[in-house]
Design a protein around this motif. Structure first.
Motif, PDB file in Angstrom:
ATOM      1  N   UNK A  83      38.516  40.978  47.609  1.00 30.34           N
ATOM      2  CA  UNK A  83      38.877  42.311  48.086  1.00 30.34           C
ATOM      3  C   UNK A  83      37.754  42.914  48.921  1.00 30.34           C
ATOM      4  N   UNK A  84      36.525  42.725  48.486  1.00 30.12           N
ATOM      5  CA  UNK A  84      35.369  43.237  49.212  1.00 30.12           C
ATOM      6  C   UNK A  84      35.289  42.603  50.601  1.00 30.12           C
ATOM      7  N   UNK A  85      35.487  41.292  50.677  1.00 31.97           N
ATOM      8  CA  UNK A  85      35.454  40.594  51.965  1.00 31.97           C
ATOM      9  C   UNK A  85      36.550  41.115  52.897  1.00 31.97           C
ATOM     10  N   UNK A  86      37.749  41.318  52.338  1.00 35.50           N
ATOM     11  CA  UNK A  86      38.863  41.827  53.157  1.00 35.50           C
ATOM     12  C   UNK A  86      38.546  43.222  53.673  1.00 35.50           C
ATOM     13  N   UNK A  87      37.968  44.054  52.828  1.00 32.40           N
ATOM     14  CA  UNK A  87      37.625  45.412  53.255  1.00 32.40           C
ATOM     15  C   UNK A  87      36.508  45.413  54.301  1.00 32.40           C
ATOM     16  N   UNK A  88      35.566  44.490  54.160  1.00 37.38           N
ATOM     17  CA  UNK A  88      34.510  44.369  55.170  1.00 37.38           C
ATOM     18  C   UNK A  88      35.110  43.982  56.516  1.00 37.38           C
ATOM     19  N   UNK A  89      36.068  43.067  56.512  1.00 37.47           N
ATOM     20  CA  UNK A  89      36.721  42.656  57.760  1.00 37.47           C
ATOM     21  C   UNK A  89      37.462  43.824  58.390  1.00 37.47           C
ATOM     22  N   UNK A  90      38.189  44.592  57.582  1.00 32.83           N
ATOM     23  CA  UNK A  90      38.904  45.760  58.098  1.00 32.83           C
ATOM     24  C   UNK A  90      37.926  46.768  58.691  1.00 32.83           C
TER      25      UNK A  90
END
Length: 99
Positions: A83-90
């Motif tokens: 989830x953290x990685x996805x939020x960083x990408x966003x």
């Protein structure tokens, strides 16, 4: 002729005195007597002796609970990492597109 290794008697006697002097023989004897006197014999005699002699640490049931908890926490950590990685990408896309 069958040959078996037997330590000489003086070494055995020396080791026996060492165990007696250190209180090991008495401790083991007390633990075994306590086990013998138990009205309901435990399923795991070795665990009983360890606990009687003051060994610390979780018993088998506690250990199983801790293992399960660890597995759940690792899964949660993996989920939060994704989830953290996805939020960083966003956030990266948002910051790049906004400038």
């Amino acid at each position: 002729m069958t040959s078996t290794y037997r330590p000489n008697e003086s070494k055995r006697e020396e080791f026996r005195r060492y165990l007696e002097k250190g209180g090991v023989v008495d401790s083991i004897t007390r633990a075994l007597v306590a086990l013998y006197e138990e009205a309901e014999k435990p399923n795991d005699a070795a665990e009983f002796v360890r606990r009687y002699m003051g060994a610390t640490g979780p018993d088998t049931a506690e250990l199983e609970t801790i293992k399960n908890e660890l597995m759940c926490l690792r899964e949660k950590t993996d989920e939060l990492t994704r989830e953290n990685e996805a939020l960083k990408e966003k956030l990266q896309k948002y910051e790049s597109g906004g400038q």
